[in-house]
Structures are given as structure tokens and as C-alpha cells.
Design a protein around this motif. Structure first.
Motif, PDB file in Angstrom:
ATOM      1  N   ASP A   5       0.577  17.433   2.154  1.00 56.23           N
ATOM      2  CA  ASP A   5      -0.142  16.239   1.715  1.00 56.23           C
ATOM      3  C   ASP A   5       0.223  15.060   2.609  1.00 56.23           C
ATOM      4  O   ASP A   5       1.385  14.891   2.959  1.00 56.23           O
ATOM      5  CB  ASP A   5       0.242  15.889   0.265  1.00 56.23           C
ATOM      6  N   PRO A   6      -0.763  14.241   2.978  1.00 55.49           N
ATOM      7  CA  PRO A   6      -0.448  13.093   3.839  1.00 55.49           C
ATOM      8  C   PRO A   6       0.355  12.012   3.114  1.00 55.49           C
ATOM      9  O   PRO A   6       0.239  11.858   1.901  1.00 55.49           O
ATOM     10  CB  PRO A   6      -1.826  12.569   4.243  1.00 55.49           C
ATOM     11  N   GLU A   7       1.176  11.301   3.867  1.00 61.24           N
ATOM     12  CA  GLU A   7       1.962  10.172   3.342  1.00 61.24           C
ATOM     13  C   GLU A   7       1.519   8.912   4.082  1.00 61.24           C
ATOM     14  O   GLU A   7       1.122   8.991   5.235  1.00 61.24           O
ATOM     15  CB  GLU A   7       3.449  10.395   3.645  1.00 61.24           C
ATOM     16  N   PRO A   8       1.631   7.730   3.435  1.00 61.86           N
ATOM     17  CA  PRO A   8       1.214   6.497   4.126  1.00 61.86           C
ATOM     18  C   PRO A   8       2.002   6.232   5.399  1.00 61.86           C
ATOM     19  O   PRO A   8       1.529   5.533   6.294  1.00 61.86           O
ATOM     20  CB  PRO A   8       1.482   5.391   3.093  1.00 61.86           C
ATOM     21  N   ASP A 212      -2.753  -0.825   0.656  1.00 57.44           N
ATOM     22  CA  ASP A 212      -2.853  -0.556  -0.781  1.00 57.44           C
ATOM     23  C   ASP A 212      -2.214   0.776  -1.138  1.00 57.44           C
ATOM     24  O   ASP A 212      -1.540   0.917  -2.150  1.00 57.44           O
ATOM     25  CB  ASP A 212      -4.328  -0.536  -1.218  1.00 57.44           C
ATOM     26  N   TRP A 213      -2.435   1.735  -0.277  1.00 57.19           N
ATOM     27  CA  TRP A 213      -1.889   3.068  -0.492  1.00 57.19           C
ATOM     28  C   TRP A 213      -0.360   3.012  -0.489  1.00 57.19           C
ATOM     29  O   TRP A 213       0.314   3.556  -1.378  1.00 57.19           O
ATOM     30  CB  TRP A 213      -2.414   3.989   0.610  1.00 57.19           C
ATOM     31  N   ALA A 214       0.182   2.299   0.518  1.00 57.74           N
ATOM     32  CA  ALA A 214       1.637   2.188   0.613  1.00 57.74           C
ATOM     33  C   ALA A 214       2.206   1.429  -0.587  1.00 57.74           C
ATOM     34  O   ALA A 214       3.284   1.738  -1.089  1.00 57.74           O
ATOM     35  CB  ALA A 214       2.017   1.497   1.919  1.00 57.74           C
ATOM     36  N   ALA A 215       1.459   0.410  -1.063  1.00 57.73           N
ATOM     37  CA  ALA A 215       1.969  -0.427  -2.155  1.00 57.73           C
ATOM     38  C   ALA A 215       1.857   0.244  -3.517  1.00 57.73           C
ATOM     39  O   ALA A 215       2.748   0.106  -4.355  1.00 57.73           O
ATOM     40  CB  ALA A 215       1.208  -1.764  -2.172  1.00 57.73           C
ATOM     41  N   THR A 216       0.769   0.964  -3.740  1.00 59.31           N
ATOM     42  CA  THR A 216       0.540   1.504  -5.076  1.00 59.31           C
ATOM     43  C   THR A 216       0.779   3.011  -5.161  1.00 59.31           C
ATOM     44  O   THR A 216       0.855   3.573  -6.257  1.00 59.31           O
ATOM     45  CB  THR A 216      -0.927   1.273  -5.513  1.00 59.31           C
ATOM     46  N   CYS A 218      -1.320   5.118  -4.528  1.00 59.41           N
ATOM     47  CA  CYS A 218      -2.551   5.876  -4.738  1.00 59.41           C
ATOM     48  C   CYS A 218      -3.612   5.467  -3.732  1.00 59.41           C
ATOM     49  O   CYS A 218      -3.741   4.304  -3.347  1.00 59.41           O
ATOM     50  CB  CYS A 218      -3.015   5.810  -6.190  1.00 59.41           C
ATOM     51  N   LEU A 219      -4.302   6.470  -3.265  1.00 58.83           N
ATOM     52  CA  LEU A 219      -5.196   6.291  -2.130  1.00 58.83           C
ATOM     53  C   LEU A 219      -6.640   6.509  -2.555  1.00 58.83           C
ATOM     54  O   LEU A 219      -6.960   7.506  -3.186  1.00 58.83           O
ATOM     55  CB  LEU A 219      -4.840   7.315  -1.044  1.00 58.83           C
ATOM     56  N   SER A 220      -7.501   5.530  -2.216  1.00 59.64           N
ATOM     57  CA  SER A 220      -8.918   5.776  -2.473  1.00 59.64           C
ATOM     58  C   SER A 220      -9.609   6.011  -1.138  1.00 59.64           C
ATOM     59  O   SER A 220      -9.595   5.151  -0.259  1.00 59.64           O
ATOM     60  CB  SER A 220      -9.544   4.605  -3.228  1.00 59.64           C
ATOM     61  N   CYS A 221     -10.167   7.196  -0.968  1.00 55.46           N
ATOM     62  CA  CYS A 221     -10.766   7.582   0.315  1.00 55.46           C
ATOM     63  C   CYS A 221     -12.174   7.029   0.497  1.00 55.46           C
ATOM     64  O   CYS A 221     -12.718   7.054   1.583  1.00 55.46           O
ATOM     65  CB  CYS A 221     -10.784   9.091   0.469  1.00 55.46           C
TER      66      CYS A 221
END
Ligand SMILES: [Zn+2]
Length: 251
Positions: A5-8, A212-216, A218-221
Motif C-alpha cells: 500500500d502506498p504511503e504519503p 491532506d493525506w499526510a495530515a489526516t 486518509c486519501l481521496s483519489c
């Protein structure tokens, strides 16, 4: 194939990809690397296919229909092969990248709106030519190949990416004098190739998604387009984005 799985933090650069007719793809990274893929030759070839198809359709005989089927297959394969090659080149030029692409519905809306208000022959011709190429296919190839190169693709809003100044944020239709090749900011005078402006703005928006992904966590694609309030909020954040080579993030 099993991939982690990808990470920020896994990506070394943020890249924006702008698709269009003059250049099928213009990609640029936060560290100022760019790639221009011209659409001129492939579009000319696609046009030849379309013209041949049209004349076979008009003939309408059984042998013409047979040839038409074969020709349509060749046309599809030619477009797919070209799209594969462009996607592969973008990924090899920008390895381990967090790549933003435009959500294409916005682009299609723009084209339709233009064609509705009694446009010139030139615009109609351009629209026809545009519809002859599958940009959605190009972006989907890019998205599915990306993980194999340690990269990933997210979609961002395409709204105003071609009209917004990446340096001062000023957004106006008139930033594109005569809809020409050059972007010239009315407010600060910033000048740049118009398609590169689009690609930088897409890259900046991808940066927001990544933050946002790094902060929360959760990632929205894809951008949430169902809610007008969320969209207005997102456009407001975009309007605060500024491009500067020295403030590029150290990833
Ligand atoms: Zn400006």
C-alpha cells in the motif's frame, strides 16, 4: 501482482499532468522538470483514419463494411499504443512520483459549452479533433501503470487550471490573450507556455491532496463533486496556491 500500500512519504516528487490537443500531455514536477508530448502527428494520423472511415461508411457495400471493421480496429489499436507509450514515458521521466491529473468531466463540459453557443468552424473542427482522441484512456493507462514505478495517480479539479496564475493566484479568462500559446497574467505579468501553466496548477492541487493525506491519513483519489460547499471550499484553497521554485517542498 502484489504491491505494498502506498504511503504519503513514499514519493520523491509531485507531478502535474495536463492533457490537451496541442500537447497530448504536459507533465511538470515541483522540482521544475518538464515533459511535453506533442499531439500533432498522432492527431493527423487519427484524422486520416476518420476520413477513410467516413468514405467507407458512405459506400455502404458489404466489402466496405468489412474493411470498415478492420480499419476501426487498427484505429483503436493505434490510439491505445500511442497512449501506452506516452504513459510509459511520463512514468519513466518522473519515477516515484505523486501524480495529479485532471478530472476529465470538467474538460468535457468546457468543450460542450463552447460548441453550444454557435461557435466558429475553427472551434467546431477543433472539438471534433479533440473528441477523436481518448484522453480518458491515456489517464487510465497512467493510473494503472503508476504503482509499478513506485508512483501513484490522483485526480484533481480541472476548474480554472488554464486561467489561474501560478505565481500570484489571479484567475481570469484574459490571462490567455487571444486564447494563444502564451499565458500572460493580467495582474503580475507572469508569462509562461499556457499548457505548462495548466500542468503546474494541476501539480499544485495534487500537492494539496498529498498534504491532506499526510495530515489526516486518509486519501481521496478523486475530488468529491457531489457537494457544492465542499467544492467551493476546495476552490478557495486552490486560489491560495502559489508556485515558486524556491518554495517547492522538500519531500
Ligand atoms: Zn500573476
Amino acid at each position: 501482482m502484489e504491491l505494498p500500500d502506498p504511503e504519503p512519504t513514499a514519493h520523491k516528487q509531485v507531478v502535474g499532468v495536463d492533457v490537451g490537443m496541442r500537447y497530448f500531455a504536459v507533465a511538470s514536477s515541483t522540482s521544475n522538470k518538464t515533459l511535453f508530448k506533442s499531439g500533432k502527428a498522432p492527431l493527423r494520423k487519427a484524422e486520416r483514419y476518420a476520413n477513410a472511415r467516413k468514405s467507407l461508411q458512405q459506400k455502404g457495400t458489404r466489402s466496405a463494411v468489412r474493411r470498415l471493421v478492420a480499419l476501426s480496429g487498427r484505429e483503436r489499436r493505434f490510439i491505445a499504443e500511442t497512449n501506452h507509450a506516452i504513459a510509459a514515458e511520463i512514468l519513466s521521466r518522473f519515477p516515484n512520483a505523486f501524480i495529479g491529473v485532471e478530472e476529465l468531466t470538467g474538460v468535457r463540459d468546457r468543450t460542450e459549452r463552447r460548441s453550444r453557443k454557435g461557435s466558429s468552424e475553427k472551434t467546431r473542427k477543433a472539438n471534433r479533433r479533440r473528441s477523436r482522441w481518448s484522453y480518458a484512456e491515456l489517464l487510465s493507462f497512467l493510473a494503472y501503470k503508476a504503482p509499478l514505478r513506485g508512483s501513484m495517480v490522483v485526480k484533481v479539479d480541472a476548474h480554472y487550471t488554464s486561467q489561474t496564475c501560478p505565481r500570484c493566484g489571479h484567475c481570469s479568462r484574459d490571462n490567455r490573450p487571444q486564447k494563444g500559446l502564451m499565458f500572460v497574467c493580467e495582474s503580475c505579468g507572469y508569462q509562461l507556455h499556457a499548457d505548462l501553466v495548466g500542468s503546474r496548477n494541476v501539480g499544485l492541487r495534487a500537492l494539496v491532496v498529498r498534504q491532506d493525506w499526510a495530515a489526516t491519513g486518509c486519501l481521496s483519489c478523486t475530488p468529491d463533486v457531489s457537494d457544492a460547499e465542499t467544492k467551493a471550499e476546495r476552490l478557495k484553497r486552490y486560489s491560495e496556491l502559489r508556485w515558486s521554485p524556491d518554495t517547492s517542498p522538500r519531500l
